[in-house]
Motif scaffolding. Structure first.
Motif, mmCIF file in Angstrom:
data_model
loop_
_atom_site.group_PDB
_atom_site.id
_atom_site.type_symbol
_atom_site.label_atom_id
_atom_site.label_comp_id
_atom_site.label_asym_id
_atom_site.label_seq_id
_atom_site.Cartn_x
_atom_site.Cartn_y
_atom_site.Cartn_z
ATOM 1 N N PRO A 69 -87.064 -44.123 36.528
ATOM 2 C CA PRO A 69 -85.912 -43.880 35.653
ATOM 3 C C PRO A 69 -85.689 -45.023 34.654
ATOM 4 O O PRO A 69 -85.776 -46.191 35.029
ATOM 5 N N HIS A 70 -85.438 -44.671 33.410
ATOM 6 C CA HIS A 70 -85.091 -45.607 32.346
ATOM 7 C C HIS A 70 -86.248 -46.485 31.892
ATOM 8 O O HIS A 70 -86.045 -47.426 31.123
ATOM 9 N N GLN A 72 -89.379 -47.812 29.801
ATOM 10 C CA GLN A 72 -89.997 -47.686 28.478
ATOM 11 C C GLN A 72 -91.420 -48.210 28.594
ATOM 12 O O GLN A 72 -91.623 -49.308 29.121
ATOM 13 N N LEU A 91 -87.790 -51.995 32.076
ATOM 14 C CA LEU A 91 -86.697 -51.168 32.611
ATOM 15 C C LEU A 91 -85.616 -52.093 33.137
ATOM 16 O O LEU A 91 -85.844 -53.296 33.250
ATOM 17 N N PRO A 92 -84.440 -51.569 33.454
ATOM 18 C CA PRO A 92 -83.422 -52.452 34.042
ATOM 19 C C PRO A 92 -83.915 -53.045 35.356
ATOM 20 O O PRO A 92 -84.450 -52.318 36.201
ATOM 21 N N PRO A 95 -79.859 -51.600 38.667
ATOM 22 C CA PRO A 95 -78.942 -50.666 38.014
ATOM 23 C C PRO A 95 -77.549 -51.286 37.855
ATOM 24 O O PRO A 95 -77.345 -52.465 38.151
ATOM 25 N N SER A 99 -77.785 -54.157 35.014
ATOM 26 C CA SER A 99 -78.676 -53.404 34.129
ATOM 27 C C SER A 99 -78.828 -54.002 32.739
ATOM 28 O O SER A 99 -79.522 -53.439 31.903
ATOM 29 N N ALA A 102 -83.595 -57.005 31.815
ATOM 30 C CA ALA A 102 -84.795 -56.181 31.875
ATOM 31 C C ALA A 102 -85.819 -56.804 32.798
ATOM 32 O O ALA A 102 -85.899 -58.028 32.921
ATOM 33 N N ASP A 132 -82.789 -52.692 22.611
ATOM 34 C CA ASP A 132 -82.154 -51.740 23.536
ATOM 35 C C ASP A 132 -80.870 -52.291 24.156
ATOM 36 O O ASP A 132 -80.193 -51.570 24.902
#
Lengths: 185, 185
Positions: A69-70, A72, A91-92, A95, A99, A102, A132
């Motif tokens: 999830p999330h 790139q 990504l994070p 969460p 978040s 990165a 982002d």
């Protein structure tokens, strides 16, 4: 995102006698997967720099690299022939309330190592993560014996915050440390 | 696993005037979920100690706490009435060459805090992880303002390896650090 990175002098990274490669860093597409996997597979199989299982299947690797999830995913390609020279994901790192930091991972194709691809990918990844809205980037598991990577990250402003002792079972070096590295972005 | 933990003197943890609770720590079952969620939900909603999204749904929380590959979930219950007083989970902190280091998380029910439940859970979790073959335990994200937890982990032999600066967006304290804590087990 599609950024042409001019790779300048790299005084602090050992560069082979090969010329540096021109590198176009862009967002990955589904069509890139076969070339991404060609890049990842030998590195995961070697088991010297990543904690993925050495016998990971292609489907598991695809899920881990592109299906989180999330996440790139970026690729560095040779703009002269479109060949994928390396790949990155970010990504994070956590969460929720974590978040804004990165986490990122990088793999450069074996025959492109030492030619500026990792640096170009890292710079593009930091730029993209900053765009982002991320405020920092953290690596949780840089194998301490992966000295060229450690030098590259340090030259890009990452600090070793700590080294978790004996956290990585290296196939030849035994239990070695994992650096936690970090920089604001 | 089902271990009765006698909770001894706890000199270094602030204890309320309430008596310490007798605690039975055992593996969780599916039937425990409603009580586990009752324990987790106020803590996740408060957003002061965990990086789960504050608006996490029950289904997402269940997946995150109990549905992760290789996770082991424990509950601490009051042996006099079976009530769940707290829950823990542990799993490999990394796959592959990092899978000998466990990561663990703990939540104690609000009205049981300060009564030895966290310590009993942590001791049982360390024991269980050791039995499973883990060689060390690492916490990646202990919020530095969560001082009672930090003191408890330190009293159990965990060291703060580093504090990742400003890595946690605390709802009232702003950006605070996340400790990486570690001990051999």
């Amino acid at each position: 995102m599609s950024t042409l990175h001019e790779v300048g002098p790299v005084a602090d990274v050992r560069v082979t006698s090969q010329e540096r490669l021109p590198v176009l860093v862009r967002a990955a597409t589904d069509a890139d997967w076969p070339e991404i996997w060609q890049t990842l597979e030998p590195v995961f199989r070697a088991g010297e720099t990543y904690t993925y299982p050495r016998d990971i299947s292609e489907a598991e690797a695809r899920a881990a690299w592109t299906g989180v999830p999330h996440v790139q995913v970026l690729v560095a390609e040779d703009p002269t022939d479109g060949r994928v020279l390396g790949t990155a994901k970010y990504l994070p790192n956590h969460p929720g309330a974590g978040s804004h930091v990165a986490n990122a991972s990088f793999v450069v194709a074996g025959d492109a190592v030492g030619r500026g691809v990792g640096r170009a990918l890292a710079e593009a990844t930091v730029d993209s993560a900053r765009t982002d809205g991320f405020r920092a980037m953290q690596f949780n598991a840089v194998v301490e014996t992966n000295e060229s990577a450690v030098r590259l990250w340090q030259s890009l402003g990452f600090d070793v915050l700590t080294t978790v002792p004996a956290a990585f079972a290296h196939p030849t070096a035994g239990f070695v440390g994992l650096h936690v590295m970090h920089r604001e972005i």
